[in-house]
Write a protein that holds these residues in place. Structure first.
Motif, PDB file in Angstrom:
ATOM      1  N   TYR A 204       0.841  -1.195   0.000  1.00  0.00           N
ATOM      2  CA  TYR A 204       0.000   0.000   0.000  1.00  0.00           C
ATOM      3  C   TYR A 204       0.881   1.251   0.000  1.00  0.00           C
ATOM      4  O   TYR A 204       1.796   1.373   0.812  1.00  0.00           O
ATOM      5  N   LEU A 205       0.581   2.162  -0.912  1.00  0.00           N
ATOM      6  CA  LEU A 205       1.399   3.347  -1.127  1.00  0.00           C
ATOM      7  C   LEU A 205       0.742   4.606  -0.584  1.00  0.00           C
ATOM      8  O   LEU A 205      -0.475   4.687  -0.478  1.00  0.00           O
ATOM      9  N   HIS A 206       1.578   5.604  -0.278  1.00  0.00           N
ATOM     10  CA  HIS A 206       1.121   6.930   0.136  1.00  0.00           C
ATOM     11  C   HIS A 206       1.663   7.960  -0.835  1.00  0.00           C
ATOM     12  O   HIS A 206       2.845   7.939  -1.181  1.00  0.00           O
ATOM     13  N   ARG A 207       0.806   8.856  -1.292  1.00  0.00           N
ATOM     14  CA  ARG A 207       1.232   9.907  -2.208  1.00  0.00           C
ATOM     15  C   ARG A 207       2.237  10.817  -1.511  1.00  0.00           C
ATOM     16  O   ARG A 207       2.047  11.205  -0.362  1.00  0.00           O
ATOM     17  N   ALA A 208       3.278  11.183  -2.226  1.00  0.00           N
ATOM     18  CA  ALA A 208       4.367  11.970  -1.630  1.00  0.00           C
ATOM     19  C   ALA A 208       4.041  13.457  -1.659  1.00  0.00           C
ATOM     20  O   ALA A 208       4.778  14.258  -2.241  1.00  0.00           O
ATOM     21  N   ALA A 209       2.931  13.829  -1.026  1.00  0.00           N
ATOM     22  CA  ALA A 209       2.517  15.229  -1.004  1.00  0.00           C
ATOM     23  C   ALA A 209       1.436  15.422   0.046  1.00  0.00           C
ATOM     24  O   ALA A 209       0.854  14.458   0.553  1.00  0.00           O
ATOM     25  N   VAL A 210       1.193  16.685   0.374  1.00  0.00           N
ATOM     26  CA  VAL A 210       0.124  17.075   1.296  1.00  0.00           C
ATOM     27  C   VAL A 210      -0.834  17.985   0.530  1.00  0.00           C
ATOM     28  O   VAL A 210      -0.399  18.914  -0.151  1.00  0.00           O
ATOM     29  N   LYS A 211      -2.121  17.717   0.653  1.00  0.00           N
ATOM     30  CA  LYS A 211      -3.146  18.484  -0.057  1.00  0.00           C
ATOM     31  C   LYS A 211      -3.820  19.466   0.895  1.00  0.00           C
ATOM     32  O   LYS A 211      -4.175  19.107   2.025  1.00  0.00           O
ATOM     33  N   PHE A 212      -3.984  20.712   0.436  1.00  0.00           N
ATOM     34  CA  PHE A 212      -4.674  21.742   1.220  1.00  0.00           C
ATOM     35  C   PHE A 212      -5.955  22.155   0.498  1.00  0.00           C
ATOM     36  O   PHE A 212      -5.922  22.557  -0.670  1.00  0.00           O
ATOM     37  N   THR A 213      -7.065  22.070   1.215  1.00  0.00           N
ATOM     38  CA  THR A 213      -8.343  22.561   0.717  1.00  0.00           C
ATOM     39  C   THR A 213      -8.761  23.773   1.551  1.00  0.00           C
ATOM     40  O   THR A 213      -8.837  23.680   2.783  1.00  0.00           O
ATOM     41  N   LEU A 333      -1.953  21.617  14.654  1.00  0.00           N
ATOM     42  CA  LEU A 333      -1.280  21.305  13.392  1.00  0.00           C
ATOM     43  C   LEU A 333       0.214  21.584  13.551  1.00  0.00           C
ATOM     44  O   LEU A 333       0.676  22.698  13.365  1.00  0.00           O
ATOM     45  N   ASP A 334       0.970  20.526  13.907  1.00  0.00           N
ATOM     46  CA  ASP A 334       2.408  20.709  14.113  1.00  0.00           C
ATOM     47  C   ASP A 334       3.257  19.802  13.240  1.00  0.00           C
ATOM     48  O   ASP A 334       4.483  19.845  13.298  1.00  0.00           O
ATOM     49  N   ARG A 335       2.630  18.954  12.435  1.00  0.00           N
ATOM     50  CA  ARG A 335       3.361  18.134  11.469  1.00  0.00           C
ATOM     51  C   ARG A 335       2.430  17.746  10.342  1.00  0.00           C
ATOM     52  O   ARG A 335       1.214  17.631  10.520  1.00  0.00           O
ATOM     53  N   LEU A 336       3.003  17.540   9.173  1.00  0.00           N
ATOM     54  CA  LEU A 336       2.223  17.227   7.976  1.00  0.00           C
ATOM     55  C   LEU A 336       2.816  16.012   7.275  1.00  0.00           C
ATOM     56  O   LEU A 336       3.704  16.141   6.423  1.00  0.00           O
ATOM     57  N   PRO A 337       2.365  14.797   7.606  1.00  0.00           N
ATOM     58  CA  PRO A 337       2.839  13.614   6.895  1.00  0.00           C
ATOM     59  C   PRO A 337       2.350  13.618   5.447  1.00  0.00           C
ATOM     60  O   PRO A 337       1.311  14.210   5.130  1.00  0.00           O
ATOM     61  N   ARG A 338       3.095  12.956   4.584  1.00  0.00           N
ATOM     62  CA  ARG A 338       2.635  12.811   3.197  1.00  0.00           C
ATOM     63  C   ARG A 338       1.312  12.057   3.155  1.00  0.00           C
ATOM     64  O   ARG A 338       0.983  11.298   4.060  1.00  0.00           O
ATOM     65  N   ASN A 339       0.569  12.291   2.094  1.00  0.00           N
ATOM     66  CA  ASN A 339      -0.699  11.606   1.868  1.00  0.00           C
ATOM     67  C   ASN A 339      -1.784  12.031   2.855  1.00  0.00           C
ATOM     68  O   ASN A 339      -2.705  11.276   3.164  1.00  0.00           O
ATOM     69  N   THR A 340      -1.677  13.259   3.399  1.00  0.00           N
ATOM     70  CA  THR A 340      -2.731  13.764   4.259  1.00  0.00           C
ATOM     71  C   THR A 340      -3.408  14.964   3.620  1.00  0.00           C
ATOM     72  O   THR A 340      -2.865  15.607   2.727  1.00  0.00           O
TER      73      THR A 340
END
Length: 376
Positions: A204-213, A333-340
């Motif tokens: 199972y893979l996680h996208r190497a980015a963080v998305k902001f809406t 909000l103190d950390r942002l893992p990839r795929n969040t």
């Protein structure tokens, strides 16, 4: 007497021959090499279990557009000696789940299985451990030949960068508006124990980015225009191959990244910067309406200041009709893992602006169909 001697000689000779035969039978036969099928299924962490077939399958609910799906797929199998046993590149067909890919491998040893997705996206800049740009990632990974030693340290040292990074003289990031575009990179390495029978294994893979809406509701008495936004303490670099210390598992599947490592920060600004985006044409915010701004797609990170008393939480601003609002610091909000997925809800009132933020697993919220597109 002569006959007795002859008989004695014959007996001794027969014993000698028998002894040779026995010694030969004690020598173990060469161990026969056993080969089995290793069947690798690949899916995104927010998708269902990979389909048990040698075909691709699409789950439209898990991703909103092509950038979020697996368009290309590479699987590399490394044997117990660190040698490449297989290196296979596939056109996945824009999916979130990929059915089993079959590999004939030596049995009874531990394998390292590497998966790389969307490697031919030229807009994603990948650098080696020395800081040199990998001009063609597709050719680089394709050049890892079967039978040769897998370049583990080189692969582990690869980084994704959104811009030129920190300028050593100016101590500033080159392009503060850069963000990810095109097919998102995804990668992973898993250790697989192969015995003397066929094995199926899901990765199972996680996208190497963080998305902001940014969801903006204008409850003021006037129409407004969104002219920009900013996000403080963003990282301009991340490891290409994730370095995860802890996952959260749901049903045996690693759905969320809890703790992870990032490249060592640089410069007096701690290797982080304030992302800034301007909307030249503006985004209309009619009174009484809720509008979702064009989405922002950045890199994972966790700001860890050298001064323990310094503010480590993320903060954001928006600009309305050209005027920047006061920064809002988010205590949760103190950390942002990839795929969040960072969902920011903003309510504009006549005398104040209310903010809230929610960090969610990727895919939990249905995405905007234009996700990843610049609509300035």
């Amino acid at each position: 007497m002569r006959n007795f001697v002859h008989i004695l000689i014959l007996c001794l000779a027969s014993l000698f021959v028998a002894g040779c035969d026995k010694s030969a039978s004690d020598v173990p036969a060469p161990e026969k090499e056993v080969w089995v099928n290793l069947n690798i299924g690949v899916a995104l962490s927010d998708a269902a279990k990979p389909v048990r077939s040698s075909r691709a399958d699409v789950n439209e609910e898990a991703a909103a557009n092509e950038a979020e799906k697996m368009q290309t797929l590479r699987i590399i199998v490394v044997d117990k000696n660190g040698d490449v046993e297989a290196n296979r590149f596939l056109y996945a067909g824009s999916v979130v789940e990929y059915g089993e890919e079959h590999f004939k491998v030596r049995a009874n040893e531990t394998k390292q299985v590497y998966v790389f997705v969307n490697e031919n996206n030229e807009s994603v800049k990948v650098y080696d451990a020395t800081g040199g740009l990998v001009a063609d990632l597709h050719d680089y990974l394709g050049g890892i030949a079967v039978g040769e030693t897998f370049p583990r340290e080189e692969i582990d040292g690869l980084e994704i960068r959104l811009n030129d990074g920190v300028d050593s003289e100016l101590d500033a990031v080159g392009d503060v508006s850069a963000q990810s575009a095109g097919g998102l990179p995804m990668s992973k390495c898993e250790e697989v124990e192969v015995y003397d029978k066929d094995l199926s294994h899901d990765i199972y893979l996680h996208r190497a980015a963080v998305k902001f809406t940014f969801n903006i509701t204008n409850n003021s008495s006037l129409d407004r225009v969104l002219t920009g936004l900013s996000i403080d303490k963003m990282a301009y670099r991340e490891y290409y191959l994730p370095r995860v210390d802890e996952y959260k598992y749901v049903g045996g599947k690693p759905t969320e990244i809890v703790d992870f490592d990032t490249p060592s920060p640089e410069g007096t600004n701690n290797g982080y910067y304030t992302f800034e985006k301007s909307f030249e044409k503006g985004v209309s915010l009619p009174k009484g309406k809720k509008v979702t701004a064009p989405l922002v797609y950045l890199l994972e990170g966790k700001y860890e200041p050298t001064d323990v008393a310094a503010q480590k939480n993320y903060s954001m601003t928006i600009s309305l009709n050209g005027a920047k609002t006061q920064a809002k610091v988010f205590d949760n909000l103190d950390r942002l893992p990839r795929n969040t997925h960072v969902v920011v809800n903003i309510i504009i009132k006549d005398r104040k602006i209310d903010w809230s933020v929610d960090l969610r697993p990727y895919g939990e919220v249905k995405l905007d169909p234009d996700f990843g597109l610049d609509r300035d």
